[in-house]
Design an enzyme around this catalytic site. Structure first.
Site, PDB file in Angstrom:
ATOM      1  N   VAL A 133      -1.208  -2.030  -3.945  1.00 15.90           N
ATOM      2  CA  VAL A 133      -0.367  -2.626  -4.987  1.00 15.90           C
ATOM      3  C   VAL A 133      -1.009  -4.161  -5.119  1.00 15.90           C
ATOM      4  CG1 VAL A 133       1.689  -3.046  -6.250  1.00 15.90           C
ATOM      5  CG2 VAL A 133       1.428  -1.043  -4.831  1.00 15.90           C
ATOM      6  N   PHE A 158      -0.328   6.503  -3.525  1.00 19.70           N
ATOM      7  CA  PHE A 158      -1.184   6.136  -4.534  1.00 19.70           C
ATOM      8  C   PHE A 158      -2.349   5.255  -4.412  1.00 19.70           C
ATOM      9  CE2 PHE A 158      -2.509   4.764  -8.814  1.00 19.70           C
ATOM     10  CZ  PHE A 158      -2.723   6.017  -9.381  1.00 19.70           C
ATOM     11  N   GLY A 159      -2.202   4.126  -3.565  1.00 18.35           N
ATOM     12  CA  GLY A 159      -3.230   3.246  -3.376  1.00 18.35           C
ATOM     13  C   GLY A 159      -2.387   2.035  -3.332  1.00 18.35           C
ATOM     14  N   VAL A 184       0.804  -1.196   0.128  1.00 18.86           N
ATOM     15  CA  VAL A 184       0.215  -0.054   0.101  1.00 18.86           C
ATOM     16  C   VAL A 184       0.915   1.073  -0.173  1.00 18.86           C
ATOM     17  CG1 VAL A 184      -1.789   1.364   1.121  1.00 18.86           C
ATOM     18  CG2 VAL A 184      -1.977  -1.155   1.218  1.00 18.86           C
ATOM     19  N   ASP A 232      10.928  11.588  -3.983  1.00 17.57           N
ATOM     20  CA  ASP A 232      10.528  10.401  -2.929  1.00 17.57           C
ATOM     21  C   ASP A 232      11.435   9.183  -2.806  1.00 17.57           C
ATOM     22  OD1 ASP A 232       8.902   9.997  -0.860  1.00 17.57           O
ATOM     23  OD2 ASP A 232       7.322   8.939  -2.234  1.00 17.57           O
TER      24      ASP A 232
END
Length: 858
Positions: A535, A532-533, A529, A645
């Site tokens: 996986v 973005f959301g 997770v 990042d």
């Protein structure tokens, strides 16, 4: 007066003949923009003329491309094309007793009424087969390029006309041929004989051979565009970084700007001076060099003989036997034993270039890498040289024709390409355009000639130098390269919210494909997770494992980050960057599809895990791999790319423990390494965030360096970057580690599993590197190239202490450079002095160079 008029009239008639008679244009460069109706100039100021007067076949079609790929820096000659549905011939006048360079330009885009995937054809030059059953679309997909240049060197013949024949394949019912640009350039005879590697008494005759250029590299230096080539040959020389194999990248050397190259032993057209003013060597530590090598790997077609031309020039040393080295091609000795390479022994002086040609046959039956050519260089001890090092300035690889054939097979499509349903009905273009050139006679023609000549002379006076980078893409790559990027479709459909730019860069999956591959996003398939959301682990195309990142509607990362990742990552191909396969933008869902990394994230192997503990050497290799990926982002692409990042959850590991940087949703293109910055809203992950970036909101590549410094301490200490449960001074790993480093108590906080297993010198080098990364000011931080160099050095120190003979190959490979061409530690040679930059202290510099100058010090 009459005499002057007679001379002027004769002069103008001469130019009139040159204009209206193609048969008299032999010996001149010819650049044809196929399908164009009028002359044009590309971004390198090269003039291209319409192809009609050289085309001897009627009823052909000219068609403009309907989609311009963003990477297409010059529209000329690529946005126009000539289409053939039957055999067609160009006849170009040449001087039969001279060698000629032929370049064919292909842009497999969408042309009105045609499906580019139906295009299969052969190309011949007189009786020489250049391409057979060729698909430009499949080839560009495999090379992840939008367009393609095929370059050939044609041997002298008895014919004064070069016939270029295009023949659609009879194996495909809708097949057609196309061409965007043709160049024919007279060239001097630059080939003679080549030593056959492995057979000391045999040579290969290249003077009468037809050749295809496979690779042309400026080793250790930047790309050299065709406008800066020597001899008017407009060749493009590419940086060698993508072909370096194994962990040993060496260092790059660069002569001073005013250093003079003396072409006393060969013509200037052999290679431009910039090739000989840069080089790659193994590095300053002779003891380490004796245990390693420089290695390049190239993929080629089998069952051909190849000429490997190695360019050399010494611009630092001045005496014979100071630097002597061995050369191996496909593990066969090209120079070695009692006959090693000695550049000064070959040339006799500093600044005098030379080259050596070696021939090698690549047999399909050899197995185990039979489709590759390897080049290795190692120091030689023969004659007890002063320095233990090796060096290379430039490299070219040419394929020799076999029985009048240079054609290889098309690349093998990946499973994604093979199953992609983008076929359309071939409708054909019924419009047949004939371009008729009529010749005017008498005074009008003479005046027209005079006007053209006057304008040409005036333009020559005012034309300046061109600083644009050449738009031509590399010509290298063989028929077996496979990738997943599609350069064919220009737009997505079915309600896509993506920009045309993002949509045309890679494969678009349907939502039904994604749901089928994840069992309708079954929670049991969730493997991670992120911001973005979630996986998911998934399967596509009947068995290919992938990772599918599905957007969370409540996530702060939305469409912009989605597009950013597609636009950036689909353009990049590097061993240490995760590969983007495609995307889905349908039914309100946004998904990104990547290669599946079976070993998960780096963080999963450091702490709070039941997985086996990583050895120190493996941690170093993973850190080196990640550094390579970041270094490529900063220096290897056209523009600097800042990840923004960097953290241990964004460093993924494949089944061979190869580290790959991932998650480019927050990435930004930077100021192209000019010391500038990008002003932007601060984004990133707490614990890794550059404090200078946070304060000033000015982003540079040094922000990634700071984050990577935290990653290095995380690797060493096996604890999170932020741990709120600890005391205030220990919450931030970066601050705590820096504090312990200054107090000399760093060993107290390293991973208990590593205590007593790290060589002290290795630990010092690693910790010093991490500390410099965390400098408060970006100006005081090293570049990623410097970081990479230091980590490589730390690994060497650990291996030396462990008594390792060879590097672990699992993390080998890479496509980055430590020097000026690809960034990093450049050894700038000026007045015989070397500057390794700030990454080594003066004491360390002194120690290393004392070992080189005095072999006994090793």
């Amino acid at each position: 007066m009459n005499e002057k008029l007679r001379i002027l009239f004769s002069f103008l008639c001469f130019f009139y003949v040159l204009l209206v008679s193609p048969s008299q244009s032999n010996g001149q460069d010819i650049s044809l923009s196929c399908g164009a109706s009028e002359p044009a100039v590309d971004q390198d100021k090269k003039k291209w003329e319409p192809d009609t007067k050289f085309l001897k076949t009627p009823n052909t079609v000219h068609a403009p491309a309907t989609y311009q790929d963003p990477s297409l820096l010059s529209t000329v000659p690529y946005m126009t094309s000539r289409i053939f549905t039957a055999p067609a011939t160009y006849e170009i006048p040449v001087k039969g007793d001279k060698r000629h360079m032929l370049r064919l330009h292909f842009y497999p885009s969408t042309y009105t009424g045609l499906n580019i995937l139906d295009s299969y054809f052969s190309v011949a030059a007189n009786d020489l087969t250049l391409l057979s059953n060729f698909s430009a679309a499949i080839t560009c997909q495999a090379l992840t390029q939008a367009y393609l240049v095929r370059e050939y060197s044609l041997a002298p013949s008895e014919k004064d006309v070069l016939s270029i024949i295009f023949t659609p394949s009879d194996k495909h019912p809708k097949a057609f041929a196309f061409i965007n640009g043709i160049e024919v350039i007279p060239m001097p005879e630059l080939f003679d004989t080549a030593s056959l590697v492995g057979f000391s008494d045999q040579t290969s005759d290249t003077k009468t051979a037809n050749l295809q250029t496979m690779f042309r590299l400026n080793v250790g230096g930047q790309d050299i565009p065709g406008s800066q080539d020597s001899g008017g040959l407009t060749r493009t020389w590419y940086n060698d970084a993508p072909y370096i194999f194994s962990a040993g990248l060496g260092v790059t050397l660069q002569a001073s700007n005013n250093f003079r190259i003396d072409y006393q032993k060969m013509p200037v057209s052999t290679a431009p001076a910039d090739v000989y003013k840069t080089a790659r060597s193994q590095g300053p530590n002779g003891d380490i060099n004796m245990k390693s090598n420089l290695t390049w790997m190239f993929q080629v077609d089998t069952n051909f003989t190849y000429i490997m031309r190695l360019h050399f020039c010494e611009f630092q040393l001045a005496k014979i036997n100071q630097k002597v080295f061995n050369i191996f091609i496909n593990n066969r000795t090209a120079q070695g034993d009692t006959n090693p390479a000695d550049i000064l022994g070959w040339t006799g002086g500093k600044g005098i270039p030379t080259y050596k040609d070696y021939a090698i046959y690549v047999d399909a039956n050899t197995g185990g890498g039979g489709e590759e050519i390897s080049l290795q260089m190692t120091p030689s001890t023969f004659g007890q040289p002063e320095y233990y090092d090796s060096q290379l300035n430039g490299l070219e690889i040419f394929k020799i024709d076999t029985m009048k054939n240079l054609a290889g097979p098309n690349p093998k499509p990946s499973p994604m390409q093979a199953n992609e349903d983008v076929k359309k009905d071939f409708q054909g273009d019924k419009r047949i355009t004939a371009f008729v050139i009529g010749s005017a006679g008498g005074v009008a023609a003479v005046l027209f000639c005079a006007l053209c000549f006057t304008m040409y002379q005036r333009k020559r006076k005012f034309s300046g130098s061109d600083s644009h980078t050449s738009s031509w893409l590399p010509i290298y790559g063989n028929s077996h390269t496979s990738a997943t990027k599609s350069t064919i479709s220009g737009k997505s459909n079915n309600g896509s919210h993506l920009s045309n730019l993002a949509a045309g860069l890679c494969r678009r999956f349907s939502l039904s494909e994604i749901k089928h591959g994840t069992h309708n996003f079954d929670e049991s398939n969730v493997i991670g997770v992120g911001g973005f959301g979630k996986v998911y682990k998934g399967v596509i195309d009947g068995g290919t494992k992938v990772a599918i990142k599905k957007s969370n509607p409540n996530s702060e990362q939305g469409l912009n980050e989605f597009e950013t990742e597609i636009e950036l990552l689909s353009r990049l191909r590097h061993k240490h960057l995760v590969s983007l396969i495609g995307y889905c933008d349908e039914g309100g869902e946004m998904c990104l599809i990547y290669d599946y990394m079976s070993l998960g994230t780096l963080r999963e192997h450091l702490y709070n895990t039941k997985r086996p503990q990583l050895t120190w050497k493996r941690r170093l290799e993973i850190a080196i791999g990640a550094a390579r990926g970041l270094h490529y982002l900063h220096t290897g692409a056209k523009y600097t790319i800042i990840h923004r990042d960097v953290k241990t959850t964004n460093i993924l590991l494949d089944e061979n423990w190869v580290a790959k940087v991932s998650d480019f949703g927050l990435s930004k293109t930077g100021p192209n390494m000019n010391g500038g910055h990008v002003t932007t809203v601060v984004k990133g992950s707490f614990g890794y965030l550059d404090p200078e970036y946070f304060r000033r909101q000015q982003l540079t590549e040094k922000s990634d360096v700071y984050s990577f410094g935290v990653v290095l301490f995380e690797v060493l200490c096996a604890r999170p970057a932020l741990n709120p449960s600890l005391s205030k001074e220990q919450v931030s790993l970066g601050d705590w580690a820096m504090n312990c480093k200054r107090k000399g108590t760093l060993e107290d906080i390293i991973d208990p599993n590593l205590k007593g297993k790290i060589n002290p010198e290795c630990l010092k080098k690693f910790a010093d590197t991490a500390e410099k990364c965390l400098s408060d000011s970006g100006l005081d931080r090293p570049t990623m190239g410097d970081v990479l160099w230091n980590l490589e050095f730390a690994l060497q120190l650990q291996e030396t202490a462990d008594g390792s003979r060879h590097r672990t190959p699992s993390n080998g490979g890479g496509s980055v450079d430590l020097g000026g061409g690809g960034g990093g530690v450049t050894v700038n040679i000026s007045a015989g002095e070397s500057d390794l930059g700030d990454d080594l202290s003066s004491e360390e510099n002194s120690g290393i160079f004392s070992q080189i100058v005095n072999p006994k010090g090793r």
